[in-house]
Design a protein around this motif. Structure first.
Motif, short mmCIF file in Angstrom:
data_model
loop_
_atom_site.label_atom_id
_atom_site.label_comp_id
_atom_site.label_asym_id
_atom_site.label_seq_id
_atom_site.Cartn_x
_atom_site.Cartn_y
_atom_site.Cartn_z
N GLY A 223 -18.14 9.00 -5.23
CA GLY A 223 -17.18 7.89 -5.15
C GLY A 223 -16.66 7.62 -3.75
N GLY A 224 -17.17 8.36 -2.75
CA GLY A 224 -16.72 8.14 -1.38
C GLY A 224 -15.64 9.08 -0.93
N GLY A 225 -15.18 9.97 -1.82
CA GLY A 225 -14.19 10.97 -1.44
C GLY A 225 -14.86 12.21 -0.88
N VAL A 226 -14.08 13.24 -0.69
CA VAL A 226 -14.60 14.49 -0.14
C VAL A 226 -13.91 15.66 -0.85
CG1 VAL A 226 -12.87 14.57 1.72
CG2 VAL A 226 -15.06 15.75 2.02
N ALA A 227 -14.66 16.74 -1.01
CA ALA A 227 -14.12 17.95 -1.64
C ALA A 227 -14.39 19.13 -0.73
CB ALA A 227 -14.75 18.18 -3.01
N THR B 273 -9.82 18.25 -3.80
CA THR B 273 -10.56 17.00 -3.89
C THR B 273 -9.68 15.88 -3.38
OG1 THR B 273 -11.79 17.82 -5.82
CG2 THR B 273 -11.81 15.45 -5.43
N LEU B 274 -10.21 15.11 -2.43
CA LEU B 274 -9.49 14.00 -1.83
C LEU B 274 -10.18 12.70 -2.23
CD1 LEU B 274 -9.24 15.77 1.58
CD2 LEU B 274 -7.27 15.17 0.20
N PRO B 275 -9.62 11.94 -3.17
CA PRO B 275 -10.26 10.70 -3.63
C PRO B 275 -10.34 9.66 -2.53
CG PRO B 275 -8.50 11.41 -5.13
CD PRO B 275 -8.36 12.22 -3.90
N ALA B 276 -11.35 8.80 -2.62
CA ALA B 276 -11.54 7.76 -1.61
C ALA B 276 -10.50 6.66 -1.71
CB ALA B 276 -12.94 7.17 -1.73
N THR C 192 -6.19 16.69 -5.53
CA THR C 192 -6.08 17.68 -6.61
C THR C 192 -6.57 19.02 -6.10
OG1 THR C 192 -8.29 17.18 -7.47
CG2 THR C 192 -6.45 15.91 -8.37
N MET C 193 -6.02 20.10 -6.69
CA MET C 193 -6.41 21.45 -6.31
C MET C 193 -6.66 22.26 -7.57
SD MET C 193 -4.12 22.38 -2.93
CE MET C 193 -2.50 22.25 -3.70
N ALA C 194 -7.79 22.99 -7.63
CA ALA C 194 -8.13 23.80 -8.80
C ALA C 194 -8.87 25.05 -8.35
CB ALA C 194 -9.00 22.99 -9.77
N GLU C 195 -8.50 26.19 -8.91
CA GLU C 195 -9.19 27.44 -8.59
C GLU C 195 -10.57 27.42 -9.22
OE1 GLU C 195 -6.41 30.25 -10.09
OE2 GLU C 195 -5.06 30.09 -8.36
#
Length: 338
Positions: free
Chosen positions: A265-269, A307-310, A316-319
């Motif tokens: 979607g154009g974001g980055v993780a 995860t940084l949405p576009a 969001t942060m998840a272990e």
């Protein structure tokens, strides 16, 4: 080597750099070689002098006289940090190179003898006195990416994302600059994330404390002050447009990033080896590591995906690790670029 004259280093990160080479050949026993990096800091230590401050050990011992304190302040003002290349070794430009978190520390090594050949003669754009010791190959090919820190109080400290092209490997090209959250006391930056489309700089609120660096005062964690009320800032450089977007999340501390990737979607993780605070810095002091009870009680860290949405939505942060398998400690990752 953790001594310089009568001074003893205070932290695991501060010993003078020793290289280790293991040669394996069919039918032959392993051959082990060691050699110190021939830095100015190491030469001074051999002569009995601590000439430079290291990460958690100030140049001037607490309680020293006015002249010693003035000497430390002059070295800091001159932008002349340590060249003790004790953090990382990489193969770049067909060479073996070692470095710590200062630009002047980068040295070329002989891969067979481990002898120090020369300091890397940087040219091109200025990027500050400091840079991470975890420069990364550009996933888009043809070079390396790194981030520098310019300490310029009271207002002008900044980070510089820069590139080293394989065709001109000593020439720095700045891709973007980012003002520090606190222009007087920039935050410690150990590593960063890079993908084909993005560069992510994590500005954790662990501020350099000049007084502690000079041996004049005590910071909350060695030479840095933890300021969790300021949160952690995530700076995302879009490599195609050159624009930087910044988002803030609750404070966390980290050394290393295990993985980063662009999403559809154009974001980055990015997968971060995440601590809740910098207590690990205290846990890695030599007086802690030489105590069985303290060495067995290091703070916990979890591999956490940010995860940084576009679309500019909230991160969001998840272990994502297996706590039973890791013992709730995940760090010093090996990275296999895609």
């Amino acid at each position: 080597l953790f001594e310089a004259g009568e001074r003893v280093m205070e932290h695991w990160f501060d010993g003078y750099a020793m290289l280790l080479r293991i040669a394996l050949a069919p039918g032959e026993p392993p051959l082990l070689s060691t050699r110190y990096v021939e830095s100015e800091a190491y030469a001074a230590a051999r002569a009995g002098e601590m000439r430079f401050a290291e990460f958690m050990t100030p140049q001037v011992a607490p309680g020293s006289g006015v002249l010693a304190i003035a000497k430390g302040m002059a070295a800091l003002a001159a932008g002349d940090p340590t060249d003790n290349a004790c953090v990382n070794v990489v193969r770049r430009d067909g060479q073996l190179q070692a470095m710590t978190e200062t630009q002047r520390s980068w040295v070329e090594l002989d891969p067979e003898t481990l002898a120090t050949r020369r300091k890397i003669p940087w040219e091109g754009d200025g990027v500050g006195q400091l840079s991470t010791a975890h420069a990364q190959r550009d996933p888009a090919g043809g070079g390396w990416i790194n981030v520098g820190t310019s300490i310029a109080p009271p207002l002008w400290s900044q980070y510089s994302i820069f590139r080293l092209d394989d065709a001109t490997p000593t020439k720095r090209e700045v891709l973007a600059t980012i003002p520090c959250a606190d222009g007087a006391a920039p935050y410690w930056l150990h590593s960063f994330a890079v993908t084909r489309r993005k560069v992510v700089v994590i500005e954790q609120p662990a501020a350099y404390d000049v007084g502690a660096m000079l041996g004049l005062s005590q910071a909350s964690h060695g030479s840095v002050d933890w300021k969790p009320e300021r949160g952690t800032r995530l700076h995302v450089l879009d490599r195609s447009s050159g624009e930087v977007e910044t988002r803030t999340v609750p404070a966390f501390f980290f050394f290393h990033i295990a993985n980063a990737f662009d999403d559809a979607g154009g974001g980055v993780a990015l997968d971060v080896c995440m601590f809740s605070d910098p207590q690990i810095l205290t846990g890695l002091r030599l007086d802690s590591l030489t105590s069985d009870a303290l060495a067995r009680d290091l703070p916990r860290s979890r591999l956490t995906r940010i995860t940084l949405p576009a679309d500019g939505g909230a991160p969001t942060m998840a272990e994502v690790d297996d706590a039973k398998a890791t013992g709730e400690f995940t760090d010093l990752p090996s990275i296999a670029p895609a």
